[in-house]
Design a protein around this motif. Structure first.
Motif, PDB file in Angstrom:
ATOM      1  N   ALA A  48      92.318  10.989 109.184  1.00  0.00           N
ATOM      2  CA  ALA A  48      90.929  11.368 109.469  1.00  0.00           C
ATOM      3  C   ALA A  48      90.867  11.877 110.912  1.00  0.00           C
ATOM      4  CB  ALA A  48      90.012  10.167 109.278  1.00  0.00           C
ATOM      5  N   PRO A  49      89.841  12.662 111.254  1.00  0.00           N
ATOM      6  CA  PRO A  49      89.730  13.132 112.641  1.00  0.00           C
ATOM      7  C   PRO A  49      89.753  11.956 113.629  1.00  0.00           C
ATOM      8  CG  PRO A  49      88.161  14.288 111.246  1.00  0.00           C
ATOM      9  CD  PRO A  49      88.763  13.192 110.411  1.00  0.00           C
ATOM     10  N   VAL A  50      90.490  12.138 114.717  1.00  0.00           N
ATOM     11  CA  VAL A  50      90.562  11.079 115.735  1.00  0.00           C
ATOM     12  C   VAL A  50      89.365  11.190 116.673  1.00  0.00           C
ATOM     13  CG1 VAL A  50      93.072  10.862 115.643  1.00  0.00           C
ATOM     14  CG2 VAL A  50      92.053  12.489 117.227  1.00  0.00           C
ATOM     15  N   LYS A  51      88.930  10.058 117.209  1.00  0.00           N
ATOM     16  CA  LYS A  51      87.757  10.049 118.099  1.00  0.00           C
ATOM     17  C   LYS A  51      88.071  10.682 119.446  1.00  0.00           C
ATOM     18  CE  LYS A  51      85.597   6.187 115.841  1.00  0.00           C
ATOM     19  NZ  LYS A  51      85.407   4.790 115.758  1.00  0.00           N
ATOM     20  N   ASP A  52      89.242  10.404 119.979  1.00  0.00           N
ATOM     21  CA  ASP A  52      89.631  10.921 121.295  1.00  0.00           C
ATOM     22  C   ASP A  52      90.809  11.873 121.103  1.00  0.00           C
ATOM     23  OD1 ASP A  52      90.358  11.406 123.925  1.00  0.00           O
ATOM     24  OD2 ASP A  52      91.019   9.348 124.327  1.00  0.00           O
ATOM     25  N   PHE A  53      90.496  13.136 120.794  1.00  0.00           N
ATOM     26  CA  PHE A  53      91.538  14.119 120.495  1.00  0.00           C
ATOM     27  C   PHE A  53      92.502  14.274 121.670  1.00  0.00           C
ATOM     28  CE2 PHE A  53      93.162  18.494 120.467  1.00  0.00           C
ATOM     29  CZ  PHE A  53      93.826  18.491 119.253  1.00  0.00           C
ATOM     30  N   GLN A  54      91.970  14.439 122.880  1.00  0.00           N
ATOM     31  CA  GLN A  54      92.834  14.645 124.049  1.00  0.00           C
ATOM     32  C   GLN A  54      93.736  13.435 124.292  1.00  0.00           C
ATOM     33  OE1 GLN A  54      93.090  17.726 125.628  1.00  0.00           O
ATOM     34  NE2 GLN A  54      94.959  16.693 126.193  1.00  0.00           N
ATOM     35  N   GLY A  55      93.187  12.249 124.155  1.00  0.00           N
ATOM     36  CA  GLY A  55      93.993  11.037 124.300  1.00  0.00           C
ATOM     37  C   GLY A  55      95.084  10.957 123.243  1.00  0.00           C
ATOM     38  N   ALA A  56      94.750  11.352 122.020  1.00  0.00           N
ATOM     39  CA  ALA A  56      95.746  11.363 120.942  1.00  0.00           C
ATOM     40  C   ALA A  56      96.865  12.346 121.253  1.00  0.00           C
ATOM     41  CB  ALA A  56      95.079  11.705 119.609  1.00  0.00           C
ATOM     42  N   MET A  57      96.501  13.528 121.762  1.00  0.00           N
ATOM     43  CA  MET A  57      97.524  14.525 122.119  1.00  0.00           C
ATOM     44  C   MET A  57      98.404  14.007 123.258  1.00  0.00           C
ATOM     45  SD  MET A  57      97.438  17.256 120.211  1.00  0.00           S
ATOM     46  CE  MET A  57      97.459  15.978 118.989  1.00  0.00           C
ATOM     47  N   ASP A  58      97.801  13.396 124.269  1.00  0.00           N
ATOM     48  CA  ASP A  58      98.580  12.826 125.376  1.00  0.00           C
ATOM     49  C   ASP A  58      99.616  11.842 124.831  1.00  0.00           C
ATOM     50  OD1 ASP A  58      97.031  14.253 127.207  1.00  0.00           O
ATOM     51  OD2 ASP A  58      95.796  12.518 127.754  1.00  0.00           O
ATOM     52  N   ARG A  59      99.191  10.989 123.924  1.00  0.00           N
ATOM     53  CA  ARG A  59     100.079   9.965 123.359  1.00  0.00           C
ATOM     54  C   ARG A  59     101.210  10.599 122.556  1.00  0.00           C
ATOM     55  NH1 ARG A  59     103.307   6.378 122.786  1.00  0.00           N
ATOM     56  NH2 ARG A  59     102.966   4.487 121.585  1.00  0.00           N
ATOM     57  N   LEU A  60     100.867  11.554 121.692  1.00  0.00           N
ATOM     58  CA  LEU A  60     101.881  12.181 120.837  1.00  0.00           C
ATOM     59  C   LEU A  60     102.912  12.969 121.633  1.00  0.00           C
ATOM     60  CD1 LEU A  60      99.565  13.350 117.936  1.00  0.00           C
ATOM     61  CD2 LEU A  60     101.422  11.680 117.746  1.00  0.00           C
ATOM     62  N   TRP A  61     102.474  13.681 122.668  1.00  0.00           N
ATOM     63  CA  TRP A  61     103.396  14.504 123.438  1.00  0.00           C
ATOM     64  C   TRP A  61     104.196  13.690 124.445  1.00  0.00           C
ATOM     65  CZ3 TRP A  61     104.792  19.587 122.831  1.00  0.00           C
ATOM     66  CH2 TRP A  61     104.088  20.304 121.870  1.00  0.00           C
ATOM     67  N   SER A  62     103.775  12.462 124.728  1.00  0.00           N
ATOM     68  CA  SER A  62     104.522  11.640 125.683  1.00  0.00           C
ATOM     69  C   SER A  62     105.672  10.883 125.017  1.00  0.00           C
ATOM     70  CB  SER A  62     103.589  10.644 126.385  1.00  0.00           C
ATOM     71  OG  SER A  62     103.116   9.669 125.469  1.00  0.00           O
ATOM     72  N   ASP A  63     105.673  10.818 123.685  1.00  0.00           N
ATOM     73  CA  ASP A  63     106.715  10.105 122.949  1.00  0.00           C
ATOM     74  C   ASP A  63     106.985  10.867 121.653  1.00  0.00           C
ATOM     75  OD1 ASP A  63     108.305   8.416 121.387  1.00  0.00           O
ATOM     76  OD2 ASP A  63     107.048   6.648 121.700  1.00  0.00           O
ATOM     77  N   GLU A  64     108.091  11.588 121.610  1.00  0.00           N
ATOM     78  CA  GLU A  64     108.447  12.448 120.473  1.00  0.00           C
ATOM     79  C   GLU A  64     108.418  11.732 119.121  1.00  0.00           C
ATOM     80  OE1 GLU A  64     109.771  15.927 120.189  1.00  0.00           O
ATOM     81  OE2 GLU A  64     108.439  15.888 121.925  1.00  0.00           O
ATOM     82  N   GLU A  65     108.689  10.442 119.113  1.00  0.00           N
ATOM     83  CA  GLU A  65     108.776   9.713 117.851  1.00  0.00           C
ATOM     84  C   GLU A  65     107.490   8.989 117.469  1.00  0.00           C
ATOM     85  OE1 GLU A  65     112.311   7.307 117.590  1.00  0.00           O
ATOM     86  OE2 GLU A  65     113.495   8.828 118.616  1.00  0.00           O
ATOM     87  N   TYR A  66     106.528   8.933 118.385  1.00  0.00           N
ATOM     88  CA  TYR A  66     105.290   8.204 118.094  1.00  0.00           C
ATOM     89  C   TYR A  66     104.467   8.941 117.041  1.00  0.00           C
ATOM     90  CZ  TYR A  66     100.893   5.834 118.339  1.00  0.00           C
ATOM     91  OH  TYR A  66      99.770   5.140 117.987  1.00  0.00           O
ATOM     92  N   GLN A  67     103.894   8.169 116.123  1.00  0.00           N
ATOM     93  CA  GLN A  67     102.954   8.733 115.167  1.00  0.00           C
ATOM     94  C   GLN A  67     101.853   7.728 114.905  1.00  0.00           C
ATOM     95  OE1 GLN A  67     105.864   9.333 111.999  1.00  0.00           O
ATOM     96  NE2 GLN A  67     104.677   7.951 110.708  1.00  0.00           N
ATOM     97  N   PHE A  68     100.651   8.238 114.765  1.00  0.00           N
ATOM     98  CA  PHE A  68      99.537   7.385 114.364  1.00  0.00           C
ATOM     99  C   PHE A  68      99.736   7.056 112.893  1.00  0.00           C
ATOM    100  CE2 PHE A  68      97.806   9.671 118.013  1.00  0.00           C
ATOM    101  CZ  PHE A  68      97.291   8.615 118.749  1.00  0.00           C
ATOM    102  N   PRO A  69      99.223   5.920 112.417  1.00  0.00           N
ATOM    103  CA  PRO A  69      99.365   5.592 110.990  1.00  0.00           C
ATOM    104  C   PRO A  69      98.874   6.748 110.114  1.00  0.00           C
ATOM    105  CG  PRO A  69      98.490   3.720 112.200  1.00  0.00           C
ATOM    106  CD  PRO A  69      98.502   4.884 113.161  1.00  0.00           C
ATOM    107  N   GLY A  70      99.725   7.192 109.218  1.00  0.00           N
ATOM    108  CA  GLY A  70      99.387   8.288 108.317  1.00  0.00           C
ATOM    109  C   GLY A  70      99.504   9.675 108.924  1.00  0.00           C
ATOM    110  N   GLY A  71      99.969   9.765 110.175  1.00  0.00           N
ATOM    111  CA  GLY A  71     100.098  11.056 110.847  1.00  0.00           C
ATOM    112  C   GLY A  71     101.555  11.443 111.049  1.00  0.00           C
ATOM    113  N   GLU A  72     101.769  12.536 111.767  1.00  0.00           N
ATOM    114  CA  GLU A  72     103.114  13.036 112.037  1.00  0.00           C
ATOM    115  C   GLU A  72     103.437  12.944 113.520  1.00  0.00           C
ATOM    116  OE1 GLU A  72     104.375  16.768 109.473  1.00  0.00           O
ATOM    117  OE2 GLU A  72     102.359  17.053 110.277  1.00  0.00           O
ATOM    118  N   SER A  73     104.639  12.554 113.821  1.00  0.00           N
ATOM    119  CA  SER A  73     105.125  12.586 115.201  1.00  0.00           C
ATOM    120  C   SER A  73     105.482  14.027 115.552  1.00  0.00           C
ATOM    121  CB  SER A  73     106.374  11.706 115.340  1.00  0.00           C
ATOM    122  OG  SER A  73     107.459  12.278 114.620  1.00  0.00           O
ATOM    123  N   ASN A  74     105.677  14.283 116.844  1.00  0.00           N
ATOM    124  CA  ASN A  74     106.167  15.605 117.255  1.00  0.00           C
ATOM    125  C   ASN A  74     107.501  15.896 116.577  1.00  0.00           C
ATOM    126  OD1 ASN A  74     103.987  15.994 118.939  1.00  0.00           O
ATOM    127  ND2 ASN A  74     105.194  16.313 120.777  1.00  0.00           N
TER     128      ASN A  74
END
Length: 182
Positions: free
Chosen positions: A80-106
């Protein structure tokens, strides 16, 4: 034999949470006309796009004029759409393997798009291929070939944007930006 691949970030959209059917804005349609003229001037042979409307609308006027490839869709951040898009992008791009539940990592999204591009290169040697896609996925793909394409680059990438990649066979040679004349 040189192959030219034109990665095209879609033009400006009218935001809706409906990822597949989100359409271009008035400015997006005007910019898409410029994109299509530029691609015609480049003598593009083949058009392949994300199945998301905003991507194919940027490179062709009719979806039947492009092969639609699900692997070129935008990366899924979360179901579902994330509440803090910029924060989500910061998190995803800072860790190549990180993924939110049900989402894709970089790492996962990059593997998906690079597999698609490698298949396209193999199927269209010596051709000029326009690829309609999305900003995040585009920069992940570009970053696979050239490490100057990173999160900072993504943050300043305009809508639309076109990057021309040159390959000798399947060996990457260079990437250059094609400027839109508005």
């Amino acid at each position: 034999m040189l192959t030219m691949m034109y990665l095209v970030r879609h033009a400006h959209t009218i935001y809706t949470p409906d990822e597949r059917n989100r359409t271009l804005s008035e400015q997006g349609y005007a910019d898409a006309k410029i994109v299509r003229k530029l691609l015609a001037a480049e003598q593009v042979d083949t058009y392949i796009s994300s199945p998301y409307r905003r991507a194919w609308e940027t490179i062709v006027t009719d979806p039947s004029a492009a092969a639609l490839d699900e692997r070129l869709r935008e990366r899924q951040i979360a179901p579902a759409p994330v509440k803090d898009f910029q924060g989500a992008m910061d998190r995803l791009w800072s860790d190549e393997e990180y993924q939110f539940p049900g989402g894709e990592s970089n790492m996962t999204a990059r593997r998906r798009v690079v597999d698609a591009l490698e298949d396209i290169l193999a199927a269209h040697p010596g051709k000029r291929i326009a690829i309609g896609t999305h900003g995040n996925l585009m920069v992940l793909a570009l970053g696979h070939y050239d490490d100057r394409f990173d999160y900072a680059f993504w943050k300043q990438l305009p809508m639309p944007a076109i990057w021309k990649l040159t390959f000798d066979g399947r060996r990457y040679i260079q990437a250059e930006s094609l400027r839109l004349k508005k």
